[in-house]
Design an enzyme around this catalytic site. Structure first.
Site, mmCIF file in Angstrom:
data_model
loop_
_atom_site.group_PDB
_atom_site.id
_atom_site.type_symbol
_atom_site.label_atom_id
_atom_site.label_comp_id
_atom_site.label_asym_id
_atom_site.label_seq_id
_atom_site.Cartn_x
_atom_site.Cartn_y
_atom_site.Cartn_z
ATOM 1 N N GLU A 283 -3.688 21.589 -31.142
ATOM 2 C CA GLU A 283 -2.764 20.487 -30.880
ATOM 3 C C GLU A 283 -2.985 19.903 -29.488
ATOM 4 O O GLU A 283 -2.909 18.683 -29.289
ATOM 5 C CB GLU A 283 -1.315 20.964 -31.034
ATOM 6 C CG GLU A 283 -0.961 21.483 -32.416
ATOM 7 C CD GLU A 283 -1.169 20.431 -33.497
ATOM 8 O OE1 GLU A 283 -0.927 19.233 -33.220
ATOM 9 O OE2 GLU A 283 -1.574 20.799 -34.613
ATOM 10 N N ASP A 368 -10.488 20.695 -33.074
ATOM 11 C CA ASP A 368 -10.996 22.037 -33.364
ATOM 12 C C ASP A 368 -11.984 22.481 -32.290
ATOM 13 O O ASP A 368 -11.940 23.626 -31.816
ATOM 14 C CB ASP A 368 -11.689 22.061 -34.727
ATOM 15 C CG ASP A 368 -10.708 22.109 -35.888
ATOM 16 O OD1 ASP A 368 -9.514 22.391 -35.647
ATOM 17 O OD2 ASP A 368 -11.139 21.881 -37.030
#
Length: 426
Positions: A283, A368
């Protein structure tokens, strides 16, 4: 000229609706066949971590949602035709004109009546999804009372916020002149930014309880991770997501100094502390790459284009008649054109949806890669696999369906990139 243009719009609208419906049915059919064909065997890459029972549950859940989606598509197309070419919206407008007369009250009543009727049409499928489909797979934790309370709360909040906004935009359309759409767009974007600030503290707590994260070890890890990444937040909170669903998640909410980190209680129950770090780092990656700002800018550009188009269509009689509506002759048509635009635009914007889905998947790969650099690929991989398993997300979606719809990459592609290291996700 207006008649020929109206006929052209009818033909274009019907063609776009029909082709879009066929395309969606075809894509969903591909997804159903692909998932069903791979139901009996766990993909080799996940054979050591995902059980056959979990894999089959995910397949069955995906198939059930896809089949319900087919029904929703057919119902949505029928309702759309009913509102437009079959004259439903025009009839509703004329009925309210006869009852209330013209003016702002009638226009607001038209918007309210449309929203109420549309919501009533959608309600049975919403109930079915929650209390039959989600219940069948063990995800629903809501009672009927809570579902009704949520419905009432969201309706009241929608009315308290939506009616003043609608009234202001209708006033702009009538009072400002030809450039009303520019001022309306600026107001709309300002409101959306304000909503990002006030939602975490004023609106979200009306539906869920947010308690400070009490686990000192996890709190220290999360705080250290955020400091290492150069981020700060207003607080770390645990949300009682288990009150409504067994699905798990974590997210950043808010904007500027009002940012909060929110963990579902279901997520904390399923992941280890290093895995929670990895999910949070993902996030944080969205913020590091300025994905939120980019999306706001994109939304502003699209909103500006949409409001400009709406400003043009407001004055075009063929837009009304081409979509099955007889415009008012002696009174304003502002509410009518807002509803027609809202109904018609998704028919055409559907065809560019894959571009936004592709951009979203690119952002997920970048987040990611950032998470892998800040924590570890192994922790993020195991966390995602647990979430895939617990949320019954299929590991074998149809590749074309993924390219068209998925805002997140499929599990196989995502984990393969992740294991390749941060350099693979750029």
């Amino acid at each position: 000229m207006p008649l020929s243009t109206s006929l052209a719009l009818i033909s274009l609208f019907v063609a776009a609706l029909g082709f879009g419906l066929l395309l969606r049915f075809w894509l969903s059919s591909r997804q159903i066949r692909h998932v069903a064909q791979h139901r009996e065997q766990v993909p080799a890459a996940f054979a050591g971590t995902i059980s056959l029972a979990s894999h089959q549950k995910a397949a069955d859940y995906t198939l059930a949602k896809a089949r319900l989606g087919l029904l929703e598509m057919a119902l949505g197309a029928a309702v759309l035709l009913g509102w437009t070419l079959l004259g439903g919206l025009s009839a509703l407008n004329q009925a309210l004109m006869q009852w209330i007369g013209d003016g702002m009250t009638q226009q607001l009543a038209l918007l309210v009546a449309f929203v109420v009727l549309s919501g009533a049409i959608d309600l049975p499928l919403s109930w079915y999804q929650t209390f039959v489909l989600e219940q069948r797979f063990g995800f629903n934790k809501m009672t009927l009372k809570l579902w009704l309370v949520d419905l009432l709360k969201s309706s009241l909040i929608g009315a308290l916020i939506g009616l003043p906004i609608a009234a202001l935009i209708l006033w702009m359309m009538a009072a400002i002149g030809n450039l009303w759409w520019l001022w309306a767009c600026l107001f709309w974007m300002g409101f959306n930014v304000l909503l990002l600030v006030i939602y975490p503290t004023l609106i979200a707590p009306l539906f869920n309880k947010f308690a400070p994260l009490e686990d000192e070890i996890l709190r220290s890890r999360v705080t250290a991770l955020m400091q290492r990444c150069g981020f700060s937040a207003k607080g770390l909170f645990v949300m009682d997501g288990s009150k409504r669903s067994a699905h798990a998640n974590a997210y950043f909410t808010g904007f500027g100094a009002a940012k909060r980190v929110v963990f579902y209680d279901t997520l904390l129950a399923k992941l280890s502390a290093p895995e929670v770090d990895a999910v949070l780092a993902h996030e944080l990656g969205h913020f590091k790459h300025k994905h939120i700002i980019k999306r706001i800018v994109s939304m502003f550009a699209l909103s500006l284009a949409g409001f400009a188009l709406l400003g043009y269509l407001t004055q075009q009689v063929w837009f009304y008649t081409g979509l099955g509506v007889q415009p008012n002759v002696a009174s304003a048509n502002d509410a009518l054109v807002l509803l027609l635009f809202m109904l018609a635009m998704p028919v055409f914007s559907f065809f560019i949806a894959p571009l936004f889905a592709q951009l979203s998947r690119k952002h997920e790969f970048e987040a990611d890669a950032y998470a892998v650099r800040q924590t570890s690929a192994q922790d993020l991989s195991t966390a995602l696999l647990k979430l895939y398993e617990d949320n019954a997300a299929t590991l074998t979606p149809d590749p074309l369906y993924v390219r068209f719809y998925y805002s997140h990459p499929g599990a196989t592609e995502r984990l393969a990139r992740m294991q390749g290291g941060a350099s693979a996700a750029v």
